[in-house]
Design an enzyme around this catalytic site. Structure first.
Site, PDB file in Angstrom:
ATOM      1  NE  ARG A 168      -3.795  -2.062  -0.037  1.00  0.00           N
ATOM      2  CZ  ARG A 168      -3.420  -3.206  -0.616  1.00  0.00           C
ATOM      3  NH1 ARG A 168      -2.250  -3.314  -1.218  1.00  0.00           N
ATOM      4  NH2 ARG A 168      -4.211  -4.246  -0.618  1.00  0.00           N
ATOM      5  CB  SER A 249      -9.538  -1.401   3.804  1.00  0.00           C
ATOM      6  OG  SER A 249     -10.076  -2.613   3.385  1.00  0.00           O
ATOM      7  CD  GLU A 350      -5.947   0.784   2.164  1.00  0.00           C
ATOM      8  OE1 GLU A 350      -5.755  -0.211   2.886  1.00  0.00           O
ATOM      9  OE2 GLU A 350      -6.610   0.751   1.116  1.00  0.00           O
TER      10      GLU A 350
HETATM   11  C1  LIG Z   1     -15.585   0.493  -2.228  1.00  0.00           C
HETATM   12  C2  LIG Z   1     -14.076   0.663  -2.305  1.00  0.00           C
HETATM   13  C3  LIG Z   1     -13.261  -0.465  -2.388  1.00  0.00           C
HETATM   14  C4  LIG Z   1     -11.861  -0.328  -2.457  1.00  0.00           C
HETATM   15  N1  LIG Z   1     -11.089  -1.449  -2.523  1.00  0.00           N
HETATM   16  C5  LIG Z   1      -9.742  -1.343  -2.593  1.00  0.00           C
HETATM   17  C6  LIG Z   1      -8.916  -2.517  -2.652  1.00  0.00           C
HETATM   18  O1  LIG Z   1      -9.399  -3.639  -2.681  1.00  0.00           O
HETATM   19  N2  LIG Z   1      -7.570  -2.353  -2.691  1.00  0.00           N
HETATM   20  C7  LIG Z   1      -6.992  -1.119  -2.692  1.00  0.00           C
HETATM   21  O2  LIG Z   1      -5.756  -1.049  -2.736  1.00  0.00           O
HETATM   22  N3  LIG Z   1      -7.743   0.010  -2.642  1.00  0.00           N
HETATM   23  C8  LIG Z   1      -9.094  -0.072  -2.586  1.00  0.00           C
HETATM   24  N4  LIG Z   1      -9.868   1.065  -2.514  1.00  0.00           N
HETATM   25  C9  LIG Z   1      -9.207   2.389  -2.452  1.00  0.00           C
HETATM   26  C10 LIG Z   1      -9.122   3.128  -3.805  1.00  0.00           C
HETATM   27  O3  LIG Z   1     -10.097   2.675  -4.711  1.00  0.00           O
HETATM   28  C11 LIG Z   1      -7.752   2.992  -4.466  1.00  0.00           C
HETATM   29  O4  LIG Z   1      -6.749   3.464  -3.608  1.00  0.00           O
HETATM   30  C12 LIG Z   1      -7.676   3.763  -5.801  1.00  0.00           C
HETATM   31  O5  LIG Z   1      -6.540   3.359  -6.513  1.00  0.00           O
HETATM   32  C13 LIG Z   1      -7.624   5.268  -5.639  1.00  0.00           C
HETATM   33  O6  LIG Z   1      -7.592   5.834  -6.933  1.00  0.00           O
HETATM   34  P1  LIG Z   1      -8.316   7.189  -7.251  1.00  0.00           P
HETATM   35  O7  LIG Z   1      -8.123   7.450  -8.695  1.00  0.00           O
HETATM   36  O8  LIG Z   1      -9.735   7.153  -6.774  1.00  0.00           O
HETATM   37  O9  LIG Z   1      -7.453   8.201  -6.390  1.00  0.00           O
HETATM   38  P2  LIG Z   1      -7.950   9.409  -5.465  1.00  0.00           P
HETATM   39  O10 LIG Z   1      -8.773   8.857  -4.364  1.00  0.00           O
HETATM   40  O11 LIG Z   1      -8.535  10.476  -6.283  1.00  0.00           O
HETATM   41  O12 LIG Z   1      -6.553   9.896  -4.870  1.00  0.00           O
HETATM   42  C14 LIG Z   1      -5.818   9.100  -3.990  1.00  0.00           C
HETATM   43  C15 LIG Z   1      -4.384   9.636  -3.923  1.00  0.00           C
HETATM   44  O13 LIG Z   1      -3.750   9.422  -5.169  1.00  0.00           O
HETATM   45  C16 LIG Z   1      -3.328  10.665  -5.715  1.00  0.00           C
HETATM   46  N5  LIG Z   1      -3.526  10.605  -7.163  1.00  0.00           N
HETATM   47  C17 LIG Z   1      -4.642  10.183  -7.819  1.00  0.00           C
HETATM   48  N6  LIG Z   1      -4.454  10.263  -9.136  1.00  0.00           N
HETATM   49  C18 LIG Z   1      -3.193  10.750  -9.318  1.00  0.00           C
HETATM   50  C19 LIG Z   1      -2.403  11.077 -10.458  1.00  0.00           C
HETATM   51  N7  LIG Z   1      -2.854  10.928 -11.711  1.00  0.00           N
HETATM   52  N8  LIG Z   1      -1.155  11.567 -10.248  1.00  0.00           N
HETATM   53  C20 LIG Z   1      -0.666  11.738  -8.998  1.00  0.00           C
HETATM   54  N9  LIG Z   1      -1.361  11.446  -7.897  1.00  0.00           N
HETATM   55  C21 LIG Z   1      -2.617  10.958  -8.051  1.00  0.00           C
HETATM   56  C22 LIG Z   1      -4.166  11.726  -5.045  1.00  0.00           C
HETATM   57  O14 LIG Z   1      -3.498  12.980  -5.035  1.00  0.00           O
HETATM   58  C23 LIG Z   1      -4.310  11.144  -3.657  1.00  0.00           C
HETATM   59  O15 LIG Z   1      -3.152  11.410  -2.915  1.00  0.00           O
HETATM   60  C24 LIG Z   1     -11.273   0.959  -2.442  1.00  0.00           C
HETATM   61  C25 LIG Z   1     -12.113   2.096  -2.358  1.00  0.00           C
HETATM   62  C26 LIG Z   1     -13.502   1.945  -2.286  1.00  0.00           C
HETATM   63  C27 LIG Z   1     -14.366   3.164  -2.210  1.00  0.00           C
END
Ligand SMILES: Cc1cc2nc3c(=O)[nH]c(=O)nc-3n(C[C@H](O)[C@H](O)[C@H](O)COP(=O)(O)OP(=O)(O)OC[C@H]3O[C@@H](n4cnc5c(N)ncnc54)[C@H](O)[C@@H]3O)c2cc1C
Length: 356
Positions: A168, A249, A350
């Site tokens: 992570r 999580s 997380e």
């Molecule tokens: C229902 C649910 C289930 C989930 N299950 C999992 C799981 O099984 N495993 C897991 O690991 N995670 C899980 N997650 C967490 C999440 O989906 C992941 O961490 C996902 O990869 C976040 O991506 P995002 O584009 O939504 O990022 P955001 O939430 O928009 O941002 C998260 C971070 O990444 C940075 N970021 C995003 N895009 C960029 C970019 N292009 N360049 C630089 N920085 C960037 C942001 O600045 C921030 O710091 C879950 C979330 C939910 C709501």
């Protein structure tokens, strides 16, 4: 590219809490990303990069600077290419929906991310915390990350080892000596997947799902099984389902030393309990955060003020309806305190906290 003012951020996240962005831009190309960064620099505004908003807790006061949503699309994946062995490259715009990519890869009979099906968010968000689930993590298939280096003001290609992937975490979310948080904006991620590869069935949940059937399941069947298992645990973001209004999580599975595990086991035994052992967690010296939370008085369906815990998963803090960030944070702190008092373990969070 237009820059808007006072844009509500809660609807752009899965947890649906938090205030507004002072300025907001959506970039669909690398040039637009540069333009937005220049705007923030010229006004000395703090910049926050938004992907799919699925791993964020936005503060009720919002973000005082520019929120830049990355909306770069496109999947480039030549079917004939001279990649060694039987692998196939997928170069994916950071704004592509992660589950859309997982579906596409599976439809192309390419293995490596099928168990990550159903995770919300963007492809560009996955390297940040080295997204993982059901026995796979993106670090295993990312070949390189193309990014705007804001320190050097140039576009770079970081090969996998340069991303410093761990459980992570990566250079993109770590601070300090081995971290570069805030330095890069991810523009494109290149994955190398296995053509016709067998699906990963490491996790007990998946083995159970396919138990008793003859013949190995296909990649598509594994993808569908993962999505169904996730749905049953409230880990699929389904609009209108309060249990999915979360960040997934909220706490990481703690990594403990052997001595700490012995201490935890002794505490559990003194209460007539036994800490569950999962081979996949044990191999990485991790214990189940969900078990610790549930055995500290915070069961599924728990409510504290306007915040709650999913009725399907003890690690998912949810916004049942009208919670604010302050409610989520109060619940998070109560759980951390409870687990520490009961088990002597400090749970690490997380999601990313924005504007606190
Ligand atoms: C229902 C649910 C289930 C989930 N299950 C999992 C799981 O099984 N495993 C897991 O690991 N995670 C899980 N997650 C967490 C999440 O989906 C992941 O961490 C996902 O990869 C976040 O991506 P995002 O584009 O939504 O990022 P955001 O939430 O928009 O941002 C998260 C971070 O990444 C940075 N970021 C995003 N895009 C960029 C970019 N292009 N360049 C630089 N920085 C960037 C942001 O600045 C921030 O710091 C879950 C979330 C939910 C709501």
């Amino acid at each position: 590219m237009t820059i808007r003012e006072n844009v509500a951020l809660a609807p752009l996240t899965t947890l649906r809490v938090g205030g507004a962005a002072r300025y907001f831009a959506e970039s669909r190309s690398e040039d637009e990303v540069r333009e937005a960064v220049a705007f923030a620099k010229s006004r000395e505004l703090p910049l926050f990069v938004l992907g799919g908003g699925s791993n964020l807790v936005i503060s009720d006061s919002g973000w005082p600077g520019l929120v830049l949503k990355i909306a770069i699309g496109g999947i480039v994946s030549p079917t004939m290419q001279n990649a060694p062995g039987s692998s196939r490259r997928f170069s994916v715009g950071a704004g592509v929906g992660w589950d859309d990519l997982a579906a596409f890869a599976v439809s192309q009979n390419c293995a490596g991310i099928e168990c990550l099906s159903g995770i919300p968010g963007s492809a560009g968000g996955t390297p940040v915390q080295n997204v993982g689930a059901y026995g796979q993590e993106v670090a295993e298939t990312i070949e390189s990350v193309r990014a705007l280096d804001m320190q050097e003001n140039r576009i770079v290609t970081l090969p996998n080892p340069a991303c410093g992937f761990r459980y992570r975490s990566s250079i993109f979310n770590r601070v300090g000596q081995d971290g570069e948080r805030g330095r890069y904006i991810i523009l494109q991620v290149t994955f190398r997947l296995r053509r016709g590869g067998a699906p990963c069935l490491k996790y007990a949940d998946l083995q159970k799902w396919f138990a008793g059937r003859t013949g190995a399941p296909s990649l598509m069947e594994v993808r569908e099984a993962v999505r169904e298992i996730r749905r049953s645990k409230g880990m699929l973001f389904v609009s209108g389902d309060a249990d999915g209004r979360s960040v997934g999580s909220f706490f990481k599975n703690p990594v403990l030393s052997e001595e700490e595990v012995r201490g935890l086991t002794a505490r559990a035994e003194a209460r007539g309990l036994s800490v569950p052992s999962y081979p996949t967690l044990e191999a990485q010296h991790k214990v189940s955060a969900a078990w610790l939370v549930e055995h500290s008085g915070f069961g599924k369906g728990f409510r504290m003020g306007r915040a709650g815990i999913s009725s399907k998963h003890a690690l998912a803090l949810i916004n049942p309806g009208d919670a604010e960030a302050v409610d989520i944070v109060a619940l998070k702190e109560a759980i951390q305190r409870g687990v520490e008092e009961n088990w002597g373990v400090r749970l690490e969070t997380e999601p990313v906290f924005v504007g606190f």
